[in-house]
Design a protein around this motif. Structure first.
Motif: not given
Length: 305
Positions: A275, A298-299, A304
């Motif tokens: 991320a 995005q998780p 994540l």
């Protein structure tokens, strides 16, 4: 990294995603089964002398063990937090490098584009190197065809990418595109990126002393295995429940420290390197005016990466 709202009320009792429970469930179950066997034997067989078994030694051992587990978890969290600070600095330095390219090399968009893409490749390669993956393959998509001949010729791919950026900035200096004072700004950014890489490698290659970790593992197991024998005489059939709860606490702290000790891995509580690399990718491509930009990660099921 687990990203989810703080649980409330009954959620605290049944949430498993993001909990340490799945990792330690077999250990806790083993202690529970042992405690059931010990409690059953104590209640049905009534062995002589069981009343003289005191819980006091387990209280002292549990206190000492909890203190040492806290020390270890603090040391592991320091490693995790230092890794997060280094990657936060990497995002900052990458943005600063992109800002220098967009302003000082405004007349040379091709060179600015190569530098920014090499900086993105550096972030991808560094993340892969820290996770034991193929760093050369991770950075390859961001290296131009002209640079691929000299790419991945060294074992330390992230450092080579910094050297390739240095070649571009030096070429700009020799071509008169920037003067020596402005060139020093680029060199400062490269020095900072190299320092970040060295800091991450220091965390990766310097684990906590094995003897210390092994001692805590052994003490946690000895405490949890012997605990039912100390509780059976006073708690009776409640021994399995209390033993399981204490095993959850000690094994959970031990497992959590183990995950945070290596902050660059792929465990649920490790740092979301993918991320953060995507954040650098978006910011540097945005500085080049590239459209459309990739979406932030995005998780997925609160995780994540």
């Amino acid at each position: 990294m687990i990203i989810r709202p703080r649980p409330h009320g009954w959620q605290l009792l049944y949430i498993l995603r993001g909990s340490i429970v799945p990792a330690i469930a077999p250990k806790v179950a083993a202690i529970f089964v042992l405690a059931v066997a010990v409690a059953t034997f104590a209640e049905l067989a009534h062995p002589p002398g069981i009343e003289r078994v005191s819980v006091a030694p387990f209280t002292l051992l549990g206190l000492v063990l909890s203190i040492f587990l806290s020390f270890r978890n603090n040391a592991c969290f320091d490693r995790w937090w230092e890794g997060r600070k280094l990657w936060g600095q990497l995002i900052y330095e990458s943005r600063s490098l992109a800002r220098l390219c967009s302003t000082l090399l405004a007349g040379q968009p091709a060179r600015a584009d190569r530098i920014c893409r090499l900086a993105i490749a550096f972030a991808h390669a560094l993340a892969a190197r820290l996770r034991g993956q193929d760093a050369a393959l991770a950075g390859l998509p961001w290296v131009t065809e002209a640079d691929r001949e000299r790419y991945a010729q060294r074992q330390n791919v992230p450092d080579q990418l910094l050297a390739m950026i240095a070649v571009e900035t030096t070429a700009a200096l020799h071509a008169g595109e920037v003067d020596s004072i402005l060139y020093a700004q680029f060199e400062t950014r490269l020095h900072a990126l190299s320092s970040i890489q060295a800091g991450c490698e220091r965390i990766l290659l310097t684990p906590l002393p094995f003897a210390y970790t092994l001692l805590l593992h052994r003490c946690a197991w000895m405490f949890c295995v012997l605990l039912p024998f100390g509780l059976a005489s006073s708690l009776g059939w409640a021994t399995p429940v209390v033993s399981a709860v204490l095993a959850y606490a000690f094994f959970g702290l031990d497992q959590l420290g183990e995950e945070m000790e290596e902050p660059f891995g792929l465990e649920p509580n490790d740092l979301p390197l993918d991320a953060m690399v995507r954040t650098i990718e978006i910011d540097l491509l945005d500085s080049l005016g590239v459209r459309p930009l990739p979406e932030p990660l995005q998780p997925q099921r609160y995780l994540l990466q």
